[in-house]
Motif scaffolding. Structure first.
Motif, PDB file in Angstrom:
ATOM      1  N   ILE A   1       0.868  -1.180   0.000  1.00 18.41           N
ATOM      2  CA  ILE A   1       0.000   0.000   0.000  1.00 18.41           C
ATOM      3  C   ILE A   1       0.899   1.223   0.000  1.00 18.41           C
ATOM      4  CG2 ILE A   1      -1.785   1.286   1.229  1.00 18.41           C
ATOM      5  CD1 ILE A   1      -2.739  -1.309   2.458  1.00 18.41           C
ATOM      6  N   ASN A   2       0.863   1.986  -1.087  1.00 16.93           N
ATOM      7  CA  ASN A   2       1.656   3.209  -1.184  1.00 16.93           C
ATOM      8  C   ASN A   2       0.897   4.236  -2.020  1.00 16.93           C
ATOM      9  OD1 ASN A   2       2.072   2.432  -3.912  1.00 16.93           O
ATOM     10  ND2 ASN A   2       3.899   1.254  -3.328  1.00 16.93           N
ATOM     11  N   THR A   3       1.586   5.294  -2.422  1.00 15.00           N
ATOM     12  CA  THR A   3       0.916   6.396  -3.125  1.00 15.00           C
ATOM     13  C   THR A   3       0.403   6.000  -4.510  1.00 15.00           C
ATOM     14  OG1 THR A   3       3.081   7.164  -3.904  1.00 15.00           O
ATOM     15  CG2 THR A   3       2.210   8.174  -1.902  1.00 15.00           C
ATOM     16  N   THR A   4       0.880   4.886  -5.048  1.00  6.98           N
ATOM     17  CA  THR A   4       0.423   4.449  -6.371  1.00  6.98           C
ATOM     18  C   THR A   4      -0.628   3.342  -6.287  1.00  6.98           C
ATOM     19  OG1 THR A   4       2.187   2.788  -6.576  1.00  6.98           O
ATOM     20  CG2 THR A   4       2.671   5.018  -7.352  1.00  6.98           C
ATOM     21  N   THR A   5      -0.968   2.947  -5.068  1.00  9.37           N
ATOM     22  CA  THR A   5      -1.923   1.853  -4.880  1.00  9.37           C
ATOM     23  C   THR A   5      -3.350   2.311  -5.159  1.00  9.37           C
ATOM     24  OG1 THR A   5      -0.538   0.832  -3.180  1.00  9.37           O
ATOM     25  CG2 THR A   5      -2.847   0.182  -3.226  1.00  9.37           C
ATOM     26  N   SER A   6      -4.073   1.524  -5.933  1.00  9.76           N
ATOM     27  CA  SER A   6      -5.493   1.791  -6.171  1.00  9.76           C
ATOM     28  C   SER A   6      -6.297   1.078  -5.089  1.00  9.76           C
ATOM     29  CB  SER A   6      -5.910   1.287  -7.557  1.00  9.76           C
ATOM     30  OG  SER A   6      -7.312   1.416  -7.724  1.00  9.76           O
ATOM     31  N   MET A   7      -6.725   1.836  -4.094  1.00 10.41           N
ATOM     32  CA  MET A   7      -7.484   1.235  -2.999  1.00 10.41           C
ATOM     33  C   MET A   7      -8.842   0.728  -3.468  1.00 10.41           C
ATOM     34  SD  MET A   7      -5.775   1.056  -0.197  1.00 10.41           S
ATOM     35  CE  MET A   7      -7.045   0.837   1.041  1.00 10.41           C
ATOM     36  N   SER A   8      -9.384   1.352  -4.503  1.00 11.83           N
ATOM     37  CA  SER A   8     -10.678   0.892  -5.016  1.00 11.83           C
ATOM     38  C   SER A   8     -10.579  -0.550  -5.502  1.00 11.83           C
ATOM     39  CB  SER A   8     -11.156   1.806  -6.145  1.00 11.83           C
ATOM     40  OG  SER A   8     -10.218   1.823  -7.210  1.00 11.83           O
ATOM     41  N   GLU A   9      -9.395  -0.937  -5.991  1.00 13.04           N
ATOM     42  CA  GLU A   9      -9.186  -2.320  -6.421  1.00 13.04           C
ATOM     43  C   GLU A   9      -9.050  -3.251  -5.225  1.00 13.04           C
ATOM     44  OE1 GLU A   9      -9.098  -3.772  -9.528  1.00 13.04           O
ATOM     45  OE2 GLU A   9      -9.946  -1.852 -10.158  1.00 13.04           O
ATOM     46  N   LEU A  10      -8.405  -2.763  -4.176  1.00 16.55           N
ATOM     47  CA  LEU A  10      -8.176  -3.608  -3.006  1.00 16.55           C
ATOM     48  C   LEU A  10      -9.447  -3.851  -2.195  1.00 16.55           C
ATOM     49  CD1 LEU A  10      -4.739  -2.350  -1.585  1.00 16.55           C
ATOM     50  CD2 LEU A  10      -5.189  -4.245  -3.154  1.00 16.55           C
ATOM     51  N   ILE A  11     -10.344  -2.850  -2.178  1.00 14.06           N
ATOM     52  CA  ILE A  11     -11.525  -2.974  -1.317  1.00 14.06           C
ATOM     53  C   ILE A  11     -12.777  -3.421  -2.068  1.00 14.06           C
ATOM     54  CG2 ILE A  11     -10.645  -1.222   0.262  1.00 14.06           C
ATOM     55  CD1 ILE A  11     -12.607   0.764  -0.919  1.00 14.06           C
ATOM     56  N   LYS A  12     -12.677  -3.572  -3.381  1.00 16.78           N
ATOM     57  CA  LYS A  12     -13.850  -4.026  -4.127  1.00 16.78           C
ATOM     58  C   LYS A  12     -14.137  -5.488  -3.797  1.00 16.78           C
ATOM     59  CE  LYS A  12     -11.546  -5.645  -8.353  1.00 16.78           C
ATOM     60  NZ  LYS A  12     -11.407  -5.449  -9.811  1.00 16.78           N
ATOM     61  N   GLU A  13     -15.314  -5.959  -4.172  1.00 13.67           N
ATOM     62  CA  GLU A  13     -15.686  -7.345  -3.904  1.00 13.67           C
ATOM     63  C   GLU A  13     -14.665  -8.289  -4.536  1.00 13.67           C
ATOM     64  OE1 GLU A  13     -19.518 -10.378  -4.430  1.00 13.67           O
ATOM     65  OE2 GLU A  13     -19.642  -8.278  -5.061  1.00 13.67           O
ATOM     66  N   GLY A  14     -14.118  -9.168  -3.715  1.00 18.28           N
ATOM     67  CA  GLY A  14     -13.082 -10.073  -4.197  1.00 18.28           C
ATOM     68  C   GLY A  14     -11.686  -9.505  -4.079  1.00 18.28           C
ATOM     69  N   GLY A  15     -11.574  -8.237  -3.637  1.00  7.04           N
ATOM     70  CA  GLY A  15     -10.272  -7.605  -3.475  1.00  7.04           C
ATOM     71  C   GLY A  15      -9.553  -8.096  -2.233  1.00  7.04           C
ATOM     72  N   ILE A  16      -8.273  -7.782  -2.146  1.00  9.01           N
ATOM     73  CA  ILE A  16      -7.447  -8.265  -1.035  1.00  9.01           C
ATOM     74  C   ILE A  16      -7.950  -7.753   0.312  1.00  9.01           C
ATOM     75  CG2 ILE A  16      -5.128  -8.137  -0.014  1.00  9.01           C
ATOM     76  CD1 ILE A  16      -4.003  -8.173  -2.848  1.00  9.01           C
ATOM     77  N   LEU A  17      -8.421  -6.505   0.355  1.00 11.98           N
ATOM     78  CA  LEU A  17      -8.904  -5.921   1.608  1.00 11.98           C
ATOM     79  C   LEU A  17     -10.422  -6.011   1.737  1.00 11.98           C
ATOM     80  CD1 LEU A  17      -6.617  -2.757   1.946  1.00 11.98           C
ATOM     81  CD2 LEU A  17      -6.494  -4.892   3.237  1.00 11.98           C
ATOM     82  N   ASN A  18     -11.000  -6.982   1.060  1.00 11.66           N
ATOM     83  CA  ASN A  18     -12.435  -7.231   1.170  1.00 11.66           C
ATOM     84  C   ASN A  18     -12.628  -8.716   1.450  1.00 11.66           C
ATOM     85  OD1 ASN A  18     -15.205  -7.837   0.595  1.00 11.66           O
ATOM     86  ND2 ASN A  18     -15.353  -5.951  -0.597  1.00 11.66           N
TER      87      ASN A  18
END
Length: 243
Positions: free
Chosen positions: A168-185
């Motif tokens: 997780i850094n300044t180039t990370t797309s959090m929308s991808e990580l938290i979407k359904e099936g994402g790493i942070l979901n």
């Protein structure tokens, strides 16, 4: 006489039934007595297996509940701090949330966070800074904004570990990580919270005159250098709440 003979026949009949019953049931009782220890052991092992399987199955959800509770508590405190003190900036792209138990400090920097009105600080906001797996939660600048996330090297309930399987850094797309099936979901439960208040939004002459972002960044850098010039502004000089 007839009555006595009838009663005697009935008595003999009942006695024969008892003997037949005893004769048929005794082997069963003997077998049960013989195999009772084995049956008891199997039953106990089965119940314990069900218990431990339930613990294993429920553990990820318990982890999720713990993380979400911590994230909400941190978000609540940061909102309160910004409302009273106005958060100007964070010194780094990723900072640990290790300052919520600070009672007093000098300067305008607490932890790695710069605030406009340090005199309005009413800490400690928490008795202890929340941790998960012994790691502080972090405030991270990402491509999609600033988020509160689990700390470095934390293993998530999906088995993935931050910094090992994802970063997780300044180039990370959090929308991808938290979407359904994402790493942070995890099965619909999002393990990150976005900071919704505006960083650096305060009623100073600088913002009233609509200072540009690059000048505001230079101002924050100057503020950082100013605070670092005083040893009192280091974490060592801060007064944490009494345990």
């Amino acid at each position: 006489m007839l009555k006595e003979e009838t009663m005697k026949k009935i008595d003999n009949f009942m006695h024969d039934i008892d003997k037949s019953f005893d004769k048929s049931i005794n082997p069963v009782l003997l077998s049960m007595k013989k195999y009772f220890p084995a049956i008891s052991t199997i039953t106990l092992v089965t119940l314990m297996s069900i218990f431990f399987i339930k613990i294993i199955v429920d553990k990820p959800y318990q982890i999720v509940a713990a993380i979400k509770n911590d994230l909400k508590e941190i978000e609540k405190v940061l909102n309160e701090i910004d409302k009273n003190c106005n958060i100007l900036s964070f010194n780094n792209d990723s900072i640990p949330v290790d300052f919520l138990n600070i009672q007093k400090f000098a300067g305008s920097t607490v932890g790695c966070m710069n605030i406009a009105y340090p005199a309005k600080w009413t800490g400690p906001y928490m008795r202890r800074n929340p941790t998960f797996q012994g790691k502080f939660y972090e405030i991270c600048k990402t491509k999609d904004g600033i988020y509160i996330v689990p700390g470095h090297n934390v293993k998530l309930p999906n088995g993935l570990t931050r910094d090992k399987h994802f970063v997780i850094n300044t180039t990370t797309s959090m929308s991808e990580l938290i979407k359904e099936g994402g790493i942070l979901n995890f099965k619909g439960e999002i393990l990150a919270i976005k900071i919704t208040f505006k960083i650096g939004d305060w009623d100073s002459p600088l913002t009233k005159n609509k200072i540009s972002e690059d000048k505001l960044e230079k101002f924050n850098e100057a503020l950082k250098e100013f605070n670092q010039a005083y040893t009192f502004t280091s974490n060592a000089s801060m007064t944490p709440a009494a345990a």
